[in-house]
Write a protein that holds these residues in place. Structure first.
Motif, PDB file in Angstrom:
ATOM      1  N   LEU A 158       0.784  -1.223   0.000  1.00  0.00           N
ATOM      2  CA  LEU A 158       0.000   0.000   0.000  1.00  0.00           C
ATOM      3  C   LEU A 158       0.831   1.296   0.000  1.00  0.00           C
ATOM      4  N   PRO A 159       1.797   1.470   0.931  1.00  0.00           N
ATOM      5  CA  PRO A 159       2.546   2.744   0.942  1.00  0.00           C
ATOM      6  C   PRO A 159       3.245   3.015  -0.391  1.00  0.00           C
ATOM      7  N   ALA A 160       3.876   1.985  -0.937  1.00  0.00           N
ATOM      8  CA  ALA A 160       4.569   2.160  -2.205  1.00  0.00           C
ATOM      9  C   ALA A 160       3.586   2.506  -3.312  1.00  0.00           C
ATOM     10  N   ALA A 161       2.428   1.795  -3.288  1.00  0.00           N
ATOM     11  CA  ALA A 161       1.425   2.036  -4.315  1.00  0.00           C
ATOM     12  C   ALA A 161       0.920   3.478  -4.222  1.00  0.00           C
ATOM     13  N   LEU A 162       0.697   3.947  -2.980  1.00  0.00           N
ATOM     14  CA  LEU A 162       0.242   5.323  -2.780  1.00  0.00           C
ATOM     15  C   LEU A 162       1.264   6.317  -3.314  1.00  0.00           C
ATOM     16  N   MET A 163       2.519   6.068  -3.007  1.00  0.00           N
ATOM     17  CA  MET A 163       3.606   6.936  -3.470  1.00  0.00           C
ATOM     18  C   MET A 163       3.609   7.019  -4.992  1.00  0.00           C
ATOM     19  N   ILE A 164       3.581   5.838  -5.608  1.00  0.00           N
ATOM     20  CA  ILE A 164       3.661   5.812  -7.066  1.00  0.00           C
ATOM     21  C   ILE A 164       2.448   6.517  -7.676  1.00  0.00           C
ATOM     22  N   PHE A 165       1.268   6.266  -7.065  1.00  0.00           N
ATOM     23  CA  PHE A 165       0.070   6.885  -7.620  1.00  0.00           C
ATOM     24  C   PHE A 165       0.135   8.403  -7.486  1.00  0.00           C
ATOM     25  N   SER A 166       0.437   8.880  -6.276  1.00  0.00           N
ATOM     26  CA  SER A 166       0.311  10.324  -6.062  1.00  0.00           C
ATOM     27  C   SER A 166       1.490  11.107  -6.648  1.00  0.00           C
ATOM     28  N   PHE A 167       2.682  10.485  -6.727  1.00  0.00           N
ATOM     29  CA  PHE A 167       3.832  11.255  -7.213  1.00  0.00           C
ATOM     30  C   PHE A 167       4.245  10.907  -8.635  1.00  0.00           C
ATOM     31  N   MET A 168       3.644   9.842  -9.191  1.00  0.00           N
ATOM     32  CA  MET A 168       4.008   9.544 -10.568  1.00  0.00           C
ATOM     33  C   MET A 168       2.784   9.456 -11.467  1.00  0.00           C
ATOM     34  N   ALA A 169       1.848   8.587 -11.110  1.00  0.00           N
ATOM     35  CA  ALA A 169       0.696   8.396 -11.993  1.00  0.00           C
ATOM     36  C   ALA A 169      -0.149   9.669 -12.085  1.00  0.00           C
ATOM     37  N   LEU A 170      -0.417  10.276 -10.924  1.00  0.00           N
ATOM     38  CA  LEU A 170      -1.281  11.457 -10.915  1.00  0.00           C
ATOM     39  C   LEU A 170      -0.680  12.618 -11.717  1.00  0.00           C
ATOM     40  N   PRO A 171       0.560  13.023 -11.426  1.00  0.00           N
ATOM     41  CA  PRO A 171       1.164  14.101 -12.233  1.00  0.00           C
ATOM     42  C   PRO A 171       1.157  13.786 -13.721  1.00  0.00           C
ATOM     43  N   MET A 172       1.380  12.502 -14.056  1.00  0.00           N
ATOM     44  CA  MET A 172       1.428  12.155 -15.480  1.00  0.00           C
ATOM     45  C   MET A 172       0.050  12.269 -16.103  1.00  0.00           C
ATOM     46  N   LEU A 173      -0.979  11.918 -15.304  1.00  0.00           N
ATOM     47  CA  LEU A 173      -2.345  12.082 -15.812  1.00  0.00           C
ATOM     48  C   LEU A 173      -2.631  13.564 -16.057  1.00  0.00           C
ATOM     49  N   VAL A 174      -2.198  14.395 -15.116  1.00  0.00           N
ATOM     50  CA  VAL A 174      -2.390  15.842 -15.269  1.00  0.00           C
ATOM     51  C   VAL A 174      -1.692  16.324 -16.538  1.00  0.00           C
ATOM     52  N   MET A 175      -0.438  15.837 -16.728  1.00  0.00           N
ATOM     53  CA  MET A 175       0.328  16.218 -17.919  1.00  0.00           C
ATOM     54  C   MET A 175      -0.375  15.754 -19.192  1.00  0.00           C
ATOM     55  N   ALA A 176      -0.899  14.526 -19.133  1.00  0.00           N
ATOM     56  CA  ALA A 176      -1.583  13.990 -20.314  1.00  0.00           C
ATOM     57  C   ALA A 176      -2.789  14.856 -20.646  1.00  0.00           C
TER      58      ALA A 176
ATOM     59  N   ASN B 130       3.443  27.862 -23.583  1.00  0.00           N
ATOM     60  CA  ASN B 130       2.604  26.900 -24.291  1.00  0.00           C
ATOM     61  C   ASN B 130       2.649  25.567 -23.536  1.00  0.00           C
ATOM     62  N   TRP B 131       1.925  25.514 -22.441  1.00  0.00           N
ATOM     63  CA  TRP B 131       1.973  24.320 -21.584  1.00  0.00           C
ATOM     64  C   TRP B 131       1.588  23.052 -22.333  1.00  0.00           C
ATOM     65  N   PRO B 132       0.536  23.049 -23.140  1.00  0.00           N
ATOM     66  CA  PRO B 132       0.173  21.804 -23.827  1.00  0.00           C
ATOM     67  C   PRO B 132       1.310  21.290 -24.690  1.00  0.00           C
ATOM     68  N   PHE B 133       2.011  22.185 -25.380  1.00  0.00           N
ATOM     69  CA  PHE B 133       3.105  21.730 -26.223  1.00  0.00           C
ATOM     70  C   PHE B 133       4.242  21.150 -25.373  1.00  0.00           C
ATOM     71  N   GLY B 134       4.525  21.806 -24.258  1.00  0.00           N
ATOM     72  CA  GLY B 134       5.549  21.286 -23.341  1.00  0.00           C
ATOM     73  C   GLY B 134       5.190  19.894 -22.859  1.00  0.00           C
ATOM     74  N   ALA B 135       3.901  19.724 -22.494  1.00  0.00           N
ATOM     75  CA  ALA B 135       3.443  18.412 -22.011  1.00  0.00           C
ATOM     76  C   ALA B 135       3.542  17.376 -23.126  1.00  0.00           C
ATOM     77  N   ALA B 136       3.148  17.793 -24.348  1.00  0.00           N
ATOM     78  CA  ALA B 136       3.200  16.868 -25.482  1.00  0.00           C
ATOM     79  C   ALA B 136       4.641  16.452 -25.764  1.00  0.00           C
ATOM     80  N   LEU B 137       5.580  17.416 -25.672  1.00  0.00           N
ATOM     81  CA  LEU B 137       7.000  17.106 -25.883  1.00  0.00           C
ATOM     82  C   LEU B 137       7.485  16.090 -24.850  1.00  0.00           C
ATOM     83  N   SER B 138       7.053  16.289 -23.591  1.00  0.00           N
ATOM     84  CA  SER B 138       7.447  15.353 -22.532  1.00  0.00           C
ATOM     85  C   SER B 138       6.989  13.945 -22.862  1.00  0.00           C
ATOM     86  N   PHE B 139       5.747  13.861 -23.369  1.00  0.00           N
ATOM     87  CA  PHE B 139       5.230  12.533 -23.687  1.00  0.00           C
ATOM     88  C   PHE B 139       5.935  11.929 -24.897  1.00  0.00           C
TER      89      PHE B 139
END
Lengths: 306, 349
Positions: free
Chosen positions: A25-43, A272-281
């Motif tokens: 659970l702790p690891a899953a929470l970490m990964i979700f909140s600090f990796m998956a969530l930001p990436m979803l926001v970026m997407a 141009n945040w969308p372009f920056g996000a697209a470049l990251s992806f």
């Protein structure tokens, strides 16, 4: 009739199940909140329209950001191919690839040399390899400016032996290349050294015994056995080098941009945040494809070994 | 003797200054063509160092090693016509059994078809046909050992060096491999130099052996010469079980605390002397005998019985279904010492 008490095995299984999820659970929470969530926001950001003063227009969806990477609208509103961004990508790729090759060429012999020393000296040498980590990379990169700039240490040194004129080393691809090789070298030496340190040197003796000269023993015994270390060294150097930001920022100036600078620019000056996000992806997808290819190859090797 | 290897005055000194260790001290010996020669001794006696000198992994500080008349000095290991079976086998883990065996041939740029043939022949020789595609990790210890043998023999070396090659195997396998090694040596006609600390291995396999002690050769001879006629207390003690009897030489007899022992006639009168007598050469009698002693312990060992006697002596008596008389614990017995069993030792007392 009384209900059968749970057997020891069932009890253990229940504890095991609880414990397993509890530990994950702790690891899953970490990964979700600090990796998956930001990436979803970026997407999400990458498929929105840019706001006028940075940020995004919520609710206004658009695929422009991804299109912009390759195509642009000319004055008459036709879509034409724009290779500016692709060329930055390819420059980043070649700088990183050359960095990987150079660090490998410098790092493997160093790691081999260290691994061949008596244990006490090995420790001292590995300590020396890790010394750069003691100083902030930013500071160390700034000191490269002092070395490379016109009138800097390198040029003054050359003037002492009679060189006249200016070298113009700083703010070039060369300067970025030097900076990248310098900062990522330890990341190549460490994993290779680790795999060489574990190497059974009696195998090298066996190779000599079977008629292999030094070069042949290196090629047929040491290199294949050090391959996992070499592979992880290459990954540890190539991927961060590809995304490096302040080394090209400081040593490359505006002439030698890398992907990292481009992305930073979109969230900064270009607004141009969308372009920056697209470049990251785009970068992420590129790295994932490379990793996948590597994994497939490595798996085949593993299968071949077993 | 048609010498294959001539080792003359080889010394190896490790370290320098006050910490210098003499691993080998003026060792000289000759090994004949197609001989199974064993270097025997406890760990640290220099036997492995000598083997590594022949292989080229160690450079002698002084002295020379010649192979078929050619000096080996200055030749790196990969240019010497010798191959080694390492104690740890040192099989390449990333290569298959067949690739391991082919390694040396590939280094010598042997034609592919020839390599394939040799690998097949080697696998057959060590009875591992059908195992060529496996990785060393998939083999048992005994099989790995045989692959190591095949890998070394594939290069048809003039000399095969074996470094404690059987010590990692369990007893049963070790005994099988002894016969196997002996068979291979006869079949291939290659000179084998075998290093071991196991006296049984040395006695059963060798044509000749050298017993080594702290960097020097204590004695060289055939197994029976070494076993029956040890020249020093060290050799007598290291090989097999031995009784040591000390006393003064008087009238061609050795006067000991527990009686008189017959000795060869050429020993100086009145000198102090120690002789070695193997426990199985002594005979127990109720009355008379050359020596008198008392039984302190009886150890039944199946095919024989070991009697421990006062004065640190042991006698082995074969158990042939009650044909030999049994003696009781604490009984006073006599010992018959045949002259042929008495081996005077060179080192005093």
């Amino acid at each position: 009739m009384t209900r059968a008490a749970p057997t020891v095995k069932q009890r253990l299984e229940r504890i095991d199940l609880l414990g397993r999820w509890g530990l994950i659970l702790p690891a899953a929470l970490m990964i979700f909140s600090f990796m998956a969530l930001p990436m979803l926001v970026m997407a999400l950001i990458s498929i929105l329209e840019p706001g006028n003063f940075g940020g995004v227009k919520w609710g206004a969806y658009s695929g422009d950001a991804y299109q912009k990477f390759i195509l642009e609208r000319d004055l008459s509103d036709h879509l034409v191919v724009n290779t500016d961004y692709l060329s930055i990508f390819s420059r980043s790729f070649s700088l990183s690839a050359v960095t990987t090759v150079l660090t490998l060429l410098l790092g493997f012999p160093s790691a081999l040399y260290i691994a061949l020393q008596p244990p006490k000296r090995r420790q001292i040498l590995m300590f020396l390899v890790s010394i750069p980590f003691w100083t902030n990379l930013l500071v160390r990169t700034y000191s490269w400016i002092l070395l490379l700039r016109n009138g800097g240490l390198i040029q003054s040194g050359l003037e002492v032996i009679g060189f006249r004129g200016s070298l113009n080393l700083l703010y070039t691809d060369f300067a970025v290349q030097v900076g990248l090789v310098y900062s990522f070298l330890p990341f190549m030496v460490l994993p290779i050294y680790t795999s060489l340190e574990k190497l059974d040197w009696r195998l090298v003796e066996a190779a000599f015994d079977l008629g292999a000269n030094r070069w042949s023993a290196l090629r047929r015994v040491i290199l294949p056995l050090a391959a996992p270390g070499i592979a992880s060294g290459c990954i540890l150097v190539f991927i961060p080098a590809l995304g490096s930001y302040f080394i090209p920022e400081l040593l490359g100036g505006s002439r030698a941009l890398m992907i990292g600078n481009l992305i930073q620019n979109q969230f900064g000056a270009s607004r141009n945040w969308p372009f920056g996000a697209a470049l990251s992806f785009a970068l992420l997808a590129f790295v994932l494809v490379l990793m996948l290819l590597y994994a497939l190859r490595f798996q085949r090797n593993l299968e071949a070994q077993s | 003797m048609n010498s294959s290897i001539v080792i003359s005055n080889v010394s190896v000194i490790f370290g320098g200054g006050a910490n210098a260790v003499k691993a080998l001290d003026q060792v000289s010996l000759e090994i004949a063509q197609n001989e199974f020669f064993t270097l025997l001794g406890p760990s640290g006696c220099g036997k492995t160092t000598l083997l590594r000198c022949i292989a080229g992994f160690e450079i002698p500080s002084t002295g020379s090693i010649r192979l078929d008349g050619v000096a080996l000095e200055g030749l790196p290991p990969f240019k010497r016509p010798v191959n080694t079976v390492f104690q740890s086998y040192a099989l390449f883990p990333h290569l298959t059994v067949a690739q391991n065996i082919a390694f040396g041939l590939q280094e010598r740029r042997v034609a592919k078809a020839e390599i394939e043939r040799t690998v097949g022949r080697m696998l057959e020789l060590v009875k591992l046909s059908g195992y060529g595609a496996r990785k060393p990790a998939q083999l048992s210890g005994g099989q790995q050992q045989r692959v190591a043998l095949a890998r070394a023999l594939a290069n048809s070396p003039k000399v095969l060096l074996l470094d404690e090659s059987l010590s990692a195997l369990d007893l049963k396998l070790r005994q099988d491999m002894r016969l196997e090694l002996k068979r291979l040596q006869r079949d291939t006609g290659i000179t084998f130099v075998f290093v071991t600390h196991d006296q049984d291995e040395a006695l059963t396999m060798s044509d000749r052996l050298a017993v080594m002690r702290s960097g020097q050769v204590a004695q060289i001879g055939t197994p029976s010469q070494i076993y029956d006629h040890p020249r020093s207390k060290y050799v007598a003690d290291f090989i097999g079980d031995t009784n040591f009897l000390s006393g003064i030489v008087r009238d061609n007899r050795l006067e000991t605390q527990s009686g008189f022992v017959p000795i060869p006639a050429d020993l100086p009168q009145g000198s102090k002397q120690t002789v070695a007598v193997r426990p199985e050469r002594l005979r127990l009698v109720s009355d008379g005998g050359d020596l008198r002693s008392r039984i302190t312990q009886i150890v039944y060992m199946g095919n024989e019985t070991m009697y421990h006697l006062e004065g640190d002596m042991r006698v082995r008596v074969p158990n042939n279904a009650g044909a030999t008389p049994q003696y009781a614990l604490g009984a006073e017995v006599g010992l018959v010492v045949p002259l042929s069993a008495v081996q005077p030792l060179e080192d005093a007392s």
